[in-house]
Design an enzyme around this catalytic site. Structure first.
Site, PDB file in Angstrom:
ATOM      1  N   TYR A  47       0.799  -1.573  -0.207  1.00  0.00           N
ATOM      2  CA  TYR A  47       0.241   0.201   0.207  1.00  0.00           C
ATOM      3  C   TYR A  47       1.155   1.426  -0.062  1.00  0.00           C
ATOM      4  CZ  TYR A  47      -4.401  -3.456   1.235  1.00  0.00           C
ATOM      5  OH  TYR A  47      -4.705  -4.221   1.435  1.00  0.00           O
ATOM      6  N   LEU A 186     -17.581  -2.920   2.086  1.00  0.00           N
ATOM      7  CA  LEU A 186     -18.173  -2.719   1.634  1.00  0.00           C
ATOM      8  C   LEU A 186     -18.054  -2.692  -0.297  1.00  0.00           C
ATOM      9  CD1 LEU A 186     -17.904   0.085   3.467  1.00  0.00           C
ATOM     10  CD2 LEU A 186     -19.438  -1.496   3.872  1.00  0.00           C
ATOM     11  N   LYS A 227     -12.199   0.306   4.445  1.00  0.00           N
ATOM     12  CA  LYS A 227     -11.829   1.515   4.411  1.00  0.00           C
ATOM     13  C   LYS A 227     -12.432   2.545   4.356  1.00  0.00           C
ATOM     14  CE  LYS A 227     -10.322   4.700   1.322  1.00  0.00           C
ATOM     15  NZ  LYS A 227     -10.479   5.198  -0.474  1.00  0.00           N
TER      16      LYS A 227
END
Ligand SMILES: NC(=O)c1ccc[n+]([C@@H]2O[C@H](COP(=O)([O-])OP(=O)(O)OC[C@H]3O[C@@H](n4cnc5c(N)ncnc54)[C@H](OP(=O)(O)O)[C@@H]3O)[C@@H](O)[C@H]2O)c1
Length: 272
Positions: A47, A186, A227
């Site tokens: 990341y 999500l 997130k």
């Protein structure tokens, strides 16, 4: 907050994902999350934000020991030496002596699972991590990793959301007492305006995202790492413990779909 337990350690059921955030946005998200009460943060070598995550944790009014911190080793690191070197670099970037959970990010077909898990186990023995585990391993790969690992592989971090309920893997994780960490809970944002979730949410005064997260964390043995960068989203995602979905609602929310799962993965890869 509710907790799942791995190998005697409590893991907050909702943590903060940090993929595709870096710099000030990442530092602000982690700082806001910690101030709001998050105590579980997920990052990865890939990341490129371990330094930002570490700085935000160090600057927060929260002891390092209170935060369950996960990082993940790039799968290109295949040898024990490469894994060890990369993890020491991660710790330096994170500004900490240890992480709570160290995962191999993806199975690498060119790597020996025994060597990879051996390296993670050595790092655990040295104190560089409290626990070890895997990510994106299917049931068979997880079974192999557990068999060859000296340190227990306590978690598998995989995509888990109503379009991808991972039934077979979850059954195995429960049998084997392995925590399933739900990434993209999500569906990378693909569920936040879903009509079924919107309808169910009206009954509880909750947003579709909150209903999706409730569905995720209502599974025993599962924790979620949504997130979020805005304070509103961060707040919402913590506020999923004052209602429960009925069995009928759980079934309505769960709609396995390879197409929708694929679309959400594509959104993730393309960064949209
Ligand atoms: N192990 C792996 O291979 C792997 C792969 C993918 C992800 N992960 C981990 O899992 C974490 C989460 O997955 P993800 O980033 O793919 O996606 P996600 O958590 O499913 O969705 C994130 C998106 O949803 C939005 N959002 C968050 N909370 C919301 C809310 N309450 N209402 C409306 N929108 C909301 C975010 O917007 P804002 O940012 O604008 O708030 C962002 O656009 C990652 O950050 C990473 O740490 C791991």
């Amino acid at each position: 907050m509710e907790y799942e337990t791995v190998d005697g350690q409590d893991v907050p059921v909702v943590g903060l994902g940090t993929w595709r955030t870096s710099g000030r946005t990442c530092r602000n998200a982690v700082a806001t999350a910690l101030a709001l009460g998050y105590r579980h943060v997920d990052t990865a070598q890939a990341y490129d934000n371990e330094r930002d995550v570490g700085r935000a944790i160090a600057a927060a009014d929260v002891d390092r020991e209170e935060v369950f911190l996960t990082t993940k080793v790039r799968p290109m690191h295949r040898s024990a030496d490469a894994i060890r070197g990369s993890v020491h670099e991660s710790l330096a970037r994170l500004g900490t002596d240890y992480v709570d959970l160290l995962l191999i990010h993806w199975p690498n077909p060119l790597a020996s699972t025994a060597e990879v898990m051996g390296a993670l186990s050595d790092l655990r023995d040295e104190g560089a991590t409290r626990h070890v585990g895997v990510s994106n391993f299917d049931r068979d790969q997880l079974q192999t990793a557990r068999r060859v690992s000296r340190a227990p592989a306590v978690a598998d971090q995989v995509q888990f959301h109503p379009f991808n309920p991972q039934t077979e893997l979850l059954d195995y994780c429960r049998e084997a007492d392995v925590l399933l960490t739900a990434y993209s809970p999500l569906a990378h944002g693909g569920l936040v305006d879903d009509h079924v979730l919107t309808q169910i949410g009206r009954k509880y005064g909750k947003t579709p995202a909150q209903v999706a997260l409730r569905w995720v964390v209502q599974h025993d043995g599962v924790v979620a790492i949504p997130k979020a960068t805005s304070r509103d989203h961060l707040e919402q995602n913590l506020d999923v413990f004052d209602f429960s979905l009925t069995e009928t609602e759980m079934a309505l929310v769960e709609r396995p779909s390879r197409v929708r799962t694929g679309v959400s993965m594509l959104r993730g890869r393309l960064g949209v």
